[in-house]
Design a protein around this motif. Structure first.
Motif, short mmCIF file in Angstrom:
data_model
loop_
_atom_site.label_atom_id
_atom_site.label_comp_id
_atom_site.label_asym_id
_atom_site.label_seq_id
_atom_site.Cartn_x
_atom_site.Cartn_y
_atom_site.Cartn_z
N ARG A 28 0.84 -1.20 0.00
CA ARG A 28 0.00 0.00 0.00
C ARG A 28 0.87 1.25 0.00
O ARG A 28 1.65 1.44 -0.88
N ASN A 29 0.76 2.10 1.04
CA ASN A 29 1.52 3.35 1.04
C ASN A 29 2.87 3.22 1.75
O ASN A 29 3.54 4.20 1.98
N ARG A 30 3.27 2.00 2.09
CA ARG A 30 4.58 1.76 2.70
C ARG A 30 5.56 1.32 1.62
O ARG A 30 5.18 1.05 0.48
N HIS A 31 6.82 1.20 2.01
CA HIS A 31 7.83 0.74 1.06
C HIS A 31 7.82 -0.78 0.91
O HIS A 31 8.21 -1.30 -0.14
N HIS A 32 7.37 -1.49 1.98
CA HIS A 32 7.36 -2.95 1.96
C HIS A 32 6.23 -3.48 2.83
O HIS A 32 5.70 -2.78 3.68
N VAL A 33 5.91 -4.75 2.65
CA VAL A 33 5.05 -5.49 3.58
C VAL A 33 5.94 -5.88 4.75
O VAL A 33 7.07 -6.34 4.56
N PHE A 69 13.44 -10.79 -0.20
CA PHE A 69 13.20 -10.44 1.20
C PHE A 69 14.40 -9.66 1.71
O PHE A 69 15.53 -9.87 1.28
N PHE A 70 14.12 -8.79 2.66
CA PHE A 70 15.14 -8.00 3.33
C PHE A 70 14.83 -8.05 4.82
O PHE A 70 13.69 -8.25 5.20
N TRP A 77 11.12 -8.34 8.91
CA TRP A 77 11.33 -8.86 7.56
C TRP A 77 10.45 -8.08 6.59
O TRP A 77 9.31 -7.74 6.92
N LEU A 78 10.99 -7.79 5.42
CA LEU A 78 10.33 -6.93 4.44
C LEU A 78 10.29 -7.62 3.08
O LEU A 78 11.25 -8.28 2.69
N THR A 79 9.18 -7.43 2.37
CA THR A 79 9.06 -7.89 0.99
C THR A 79 8.06 -6.99 0.27
O THR A 79 7.32 -6.25 0.91
#
Length: 92
Positions: A28-33, A69-70, A77-79
């Motif tokens: 959405r309006n973020r850089h990642h989930v 993933f990061f 954890w981000l994706t």
């Protein structure tokens, strides 16, 4: 990019369940989930939005299917997105 654990978790409010199961998770309006490595953190995140619901994310399968993933400095954890086929409702 980092290889994630086999399973990650996503905490949300009960009102979001149907949409997530149909459409997956989108940044959405973020850089990642944002995903958690443990259930307790996911429950705490869900609590901020109402009655908590936790989803298991089949992160190793996603990684094997070429999703990136990061992991942030604080262990989140981000994706970019999580398609619905990689999401299972977790009963706690």
């Amino acid at each position: 990019p980092s290889k994630p654990p086999r399973i990650l978790y996503h905490g949300t409010a009960e009102r979001n369940v149907n949409s997530i199961l149909l459409h997956g998770l989108d940044k959405r309006n973020r850089h990642h989930v944002h995903l958690s490595q443990d259930i307790e953190t996911a429950i705490n995140v869900g609590n901020r939005h109402g009655k908590p619901i936790v989803f298991e994310i089949l992160s190793e399968k996603m990684y094997n299917d070429k999703f990136e993933f990061f992991v942030s400095e604080n262990g989140v954890w981000l994706t970019g997105k999580v398609p619905a086929k990689y999401i299972k409702e977790y009963n706690f």
